[in-house]
Design an enzyme around this catalytic site. Structure first.
Site, PDB file in Angstrom:
ATOM      1  N   SER A  23       1.004  -1.243  -0.061  1.00 30.09           N
ATOM      2  CA  SER A  23      -0.099  -0.032  -0.098  1.00 30.09           C
ATOM      3  C   SER A  23       0.818   1.518   0.148  1.00 30.09           C
ATOM      4  CB  SER A  23      -0.824  -0.067   1.177  1.00 30.09           C
ATOM      5  OG  SER A  23      -0.257   0.122   2.493  1.00 30.09           O
ATOM      6  N   GLY A  24       1.980   1.032  -0.647  1.00 24.68           N
ATOM      7  CA  GLY A  24       2.932   2.571  -0.842  1.00 24.68           C
ATOM      8  C   GLY A  24       2.488   3.116  -1.948  1.00 24.68           C
ATOM      9  N   ALA A  26       3.506   2.983  -5.038  1.00 26.12           N
ATOM     10  CA  ALA A  26       3.380   1.981  -6.263  1.00 26.12           C
ATOM     11  C   ALA A  26       2.110   1.369  -6.364  1.00 26.12           C
ATOM     12  CB  ALA A  26       4.663   0.917  -6.352  1.00 26.12           C
ATOM     13  N   GLN A  58      11.740  11.449   2.704  1.00 25.72           N
ATOM     14  CA  GLN A  58      12.089  12.937   2.986  1.00 25.72           C
ATOM     15  C   GLN A  58      12.239  13.594   1.736  1.00 25.72           C
ATOM     16  OE1 GLN A  58      14.771  13.103   6.080  1.00 25.72           O
ATOM     17  NE2 GLN A  58      13.759  11.980   7.499  1.00 25.72           N
ATOM     18  N   GLY A  59      13.276  13.111   0.961  1.00 26.03           N
ATOM     19  CA  GLY A  59      14.168  13.931   0.130  1.00 26.03           C
ATOM     20  C   GLY A  59      13.160  14.791  -0.952  1.00 26.03           C
ATOM     21  N   GLY A  60      12.066  13.848  -1.649  1.00 25.00           N
ATOM     22  CA  GLY A  60      11.381  14.245  -2.639  1.00 25.00           C
ATOM     23  C   GLY A  60      11.171  13.485  -3.632  1.00 25.00           C
ATOM     24  N   GLU A 133      20.128  17.521  -5.202  1.00 28.79           N
ATOM     25  CA  GLU A 133      20.419  16.501  -4.197  1.00 28.79           C
ATOM     26  C   GLU A 133      21.642  15.851  -5.027  1.00 28.79           C
ATOM     27  OE1 GLU A 133      17.415  13.608  -3.168  1.00 28.79           O
ATOM     28  OE2 GLU A 133      16.335  15.165  -2.233  1.00 28.79           O
ATOM     29  N   HIS A 257      22.180   4.631   2.711  1.00 32.58           N
ATOM     30  CA  HIS A 257      22.127   5.882   2.806  1.00 32.58           C
ATOM     31  C   HIS A 257      23.265   6.555   3.771  1.00 32.58           C
ATOM     32  CE1 HIS A 257      20.904  10.202   3.168  1.00 32.58           C
ATOM     33  NE2 HIS A 257      20.053   9.761   2.311  1.00 32.58           N
ATOM     34  N   ARG A 301      25.377   8.138  -3.751  1.00 30.11           N
ATOM     35  CA  ARG A 301      25.303   7.859  -2.289  1.00 30.11           C
ATOM     36  C   ARG A 301      26.448   6.870  -2.003  1.00 30.11           C
ATOM     37  NH1 ARG A 301      18.568   7.702  -1.861  1.00 30.11           N
ATOM     38  NH2 ARG A 301      18.420   9.937  -1.524  1.00 30.11           N
ATOM     39  N   HIS A 369      19.217   1.626   3.040  1.00 33.32           N
ATOM     40  CA  HIS A 369      18.401   2.475   2.506  1.00 33.32           C
ATOM     41  C   HIS A 369      17.252   1.909   1.579  1.00 33.32           C
ATOM     42  CE1 HIS A 369      16.526   6.099   2.139  1.00 33.32           C
ATOM     43  NE2 HIS A 369      16.764   6.715   1.031  1.00 33.32           N
ATOM     44  N   ARG A 404      20.957   3.938  -6.955  1.00 32.29           N
ATOM     45  CA  ARG A 404      19.794   4.775  -7.444  1.00 32.29           C
ATOM     46  C   ARG A 404      20.225   5.957  -7.198  1.00 32.29           C
ATOM     47  NH1 ARG A 404      15.997   7.234  -4.130  1.00 32.29           N
ATOM     48  NH2 ARG A 404      16.425   6.071  -2.386  1.00 32.29           N
ATOM     49  N   SER A 409      13.196   7.239  -6.658  1.00 26.24           N
ATOM     50  CA  SER A 409      12.227   6.088  -6.274  1.00 26.24           C
ATOM     51  C   SER A 409      10.915   6.415  -6.283  1.00 26.24           C
ATOM     52  CB  SER A 409      12.786   5.516  -4.845  1.00 26.24           C
ATOM     53  OG  SER A 409      12.910   6.422  -3.869  1.00 26.24           O
TER      54      SER A 409
END
Length: 607
Positions: A23-24, A26, A58-60, A133, A257, A301, A369, A404, A409
């Site tokens: 249920s995320g 995707a 968090q990142g976007g 980023e 991460h 990363r 991560h 990635r 993501s």
């Protein structure tokens, strides 16, 4: 075995039955799209619908927005593709990368249509705030709520699915665990599920029939003691796929991460903080990333994580710290208030730990991560098993390669959720079989086959903590052949233990004393080859089932890591040379001349 729930009134009985596990972003994107196109959709999740990795992001979301109102005029599809391929260290599927970037404006439009309000510079009609980023050529990261982008996306999508459930166009089953996939004649026919009660105890199994099953269960962070992932990230979808015979690939590529808070819980300090100008210092106060990579704190990363790990292991008690004391701030605003406004979630968390991060150093270290590998799919999300689809972190689509690119993501989750949702609603059923690239796929599912030199016992009893410690040492940020061999030997020992509640035995439905015709439709657990588990040995709790899945996935991570003897991206072999240089080639000067430009700010953010 209990009967499946009755069909939802008002649905076209001839419409495809689509069952989505997870249920995320995707899973819910796929559900909304499939339901809108007329499919009969059921979403199941082992916890609350909003308890996902998406909610923590968090990142976007990285997207090419130059042609959207308020977008980034300096960005191009070519630049976004270039940055993604460079970070992926030569292991991306170029066609997939081009396709996802091309679809990124549509993904942003879909999210805004679902109710996501991305941050804007100065009010609803102004430009979006575009963050920078690591390894991005230009600021292209959209945020919502400062550092609460994933939460905003999860809340919006969950609200839309809940509304659809109230209208009976989607069935949402929370606290329902998918334990096995059902097949007949090699094609998916449904899923075996068990309810999860408030104490984590599993109820009796039942079958949910489906024409299509979409796995969107997230990643494998709970393989490691230090992870930014939620507790639900136990590799369930990948383990389900393995037991059904689905191909996997890229399992060696686990992203760590670089900047998780070195405190219980490994709270993530977003890469966007470094995008704003924060720097990394060792225990001597040196800005060590300047000598580690030309891009310093904004290197990919994997590069930053290894540099931090090296500094932390340089001598006893050595640490690494994030220094935010010189982040540029808008005129008329002090640094503390700026950080609290720009990163409200991080600000609150650090204050809970007694850290005044506008002037004090923040202790950080790597944490598991994101998994770049997973169930191998084609560019549409189809796996090697007819009727089985995968999207999000549990899928290996080819977008991320060996590492990635930051904030790709959420983009991948929405793009592939839309693609899968559209296709599963089609009639007739999309053609199968499909070809998926499985360069690192592993097919040895017989536990009796233990690689040469792997026999013997290490005498360590299984527990999740022992598994996590083993993976951190043997298949963590830096790996060696010797440690990987030791790790694999211990995993095989645990998997072979007949009394282990984590053993990956045959599918639970095979342990049922059912009619032979029904048993014929049940998937065997090919990832272990073990005999069917007696009925009283079926996992009684959610934790036991998760342990079973973690062990199955851990074996694939270690096997793939042993097979890839050279270093590549996030998979770093200390005993082997680099196979690919992740340093990007020269991009157009006009795009990179302002590489160190930080996010532009005017008035306080509005949404």
């Amino acid at each position: 075995m209990r009967d499946a729930p009755p069909p939802i009134p008002g649905h076209d009985d001839a419409a495809p039955r689509v069952l989505i596990v997870g249920s995320g972003a995707a899973g819910l994107t796929a559900a909304l799209r499939a339901a809108a196109d007329g499919a009969r959709v059921t979403v199941i999740t082992k916890s609350a619908a909003a308890h996902t990795a998406t909610d923590r992001a968090q990142g976007g979301i990285a997207a090419m927005t130059r042609d959207l109102p308020g977008g980034q005029p300096r960005d191009t599809a070519e630049l976004h593709v270039h940055d993604t391929l460079a970070a992926g260290a030569g292991c991306c599927d170029v066609e997939v990368v081009h396709g996802v970037v091309a679809d990124s404006p549509e993904a942003v439009t879909a999210l805004t249509g679902a109710g996501v309000r991305f941050d804007r510079v100065a009010g609803p009609a102004s430009d979006w705030v575009q963050g920078l980023e690591g390894a991005h050529s230009v600021p292209r990261i959209l945020h919502a709520g400062g550092d609460a982008t994933g939460h905003a996306i999860q809340a919006a999508l969950t609200a839309r699915v809940t509304e659809s459930a109230a209208r009976k166009s989607i069935t949402l089953l929370e606290y329902m665990l998918a334990t096995d996939l059902r097949l007949r004649d090699g094609r998916i026919t449904g899923v075996t599920v068990r309810p999860v009660d408030a104490n984590g105890l599993l109820g009796e199994p039942s079958d949910l029939p489906a024409d299509h099953v979409v796995l969107a269960t997230g990643g494998v962070g709970q393989l490691y003691p230090f992870t930014t992932n939620p507790a639900v990230a136990t590799g369930d979808g990948i383990a389900l796929g393995l037991r059904a015979g689905a191909e996997v690939r890229g399992m060696e590529f686990v992203q760590f991460h670089p900047t998780a808070l070195t405190a219980p819980g490994s709270f993530l300090i977003s890469e966007a903080v470094r995008g704003e100008g924060a720097v990394l210092r060792n225990h001597r106060g040196e800005r060590f990333m300047l000598r580690a990579d030309p891009r310093a704190e904004l290197a990919p990363r994997d590069v930053v994580a290894r540099a931090i790990a090296a500094e932390r292991s340089a001598e006893p008690g050595a640490g690494v710290f994030l220094d935010c004391s010189e982040i540029p701030v808008p005129d008329g605003e002090d640094r503390a208030s700026f950080l609290a406004r720009r990163f409200p979630t991080i600000d609150a968390a650090l204050r809970e730990h007694g850290i005044e991060w506008s002037r004090e150093l923040v202790p950080v270290g790597p944490a598991a991560h994101y998994l770049m590998g997973g169930i191998a799919t084609d560019a549409s999300g189809r796996t090697s098993v007819p009727g089985l689809w995968a999207a999000g972190e549990c899928a290996a689509t080819g977008l991320h390669g060996a590492n990635r690119l930051a904030s790709n993501s959420l983009l991948e989750a929405v793009v592939f959720g839309q693609r899968v949702g559209r296709l599963v609603a089609q009639d007739p059923v999309p053609l199968w079989p499909v070809e998926v690239s499985t360069a690192s796929a592993l097919h040895d599912t017989d536990p009796a086959h233990v690689p040469h030199g792997m026999h013997g016992t290490l005498g360590i009893p299984f527990s999740r903590a022992a598994l996590q410690a083993t993976l951190w040492l043997g298949a963590g940020v830096v790996r060696t052949g010797a440690e990987l061999a030791r790790t694999q030997r211990l995993l095989e020992q645990w998997l072979a233990a007949p009394s282990s509640t984590a053993a990956t035995g045959a599918a639970e439905a095979e342990a049922e004393a059912e009619a032979e015709a029904e048993a014929e439709a049940t998937v065997g657990a090919k990832d272990s080859g073990a005999a069917a588990r007696p009925r009283d040995e079926r996992p009684a709790t959610l934790a036991e089932y998760e342990d079973r899945n973690l062990l199955a996935v851990a074996r694939e991570v270690v096997r793939a890591s042993r097979l890839r003897t050279e270093s590549c991206g996030a998979h770093h072999r200390a005993d082997r040379a680099e196979a690919h240089d992740a340093t990007p080639g020269a991009a157009p000067a006009s795009a990179l001349e302002d590489h160190h430009e930080r996010t532009a700010h005017a008035a306080p953010l509005s949404r």
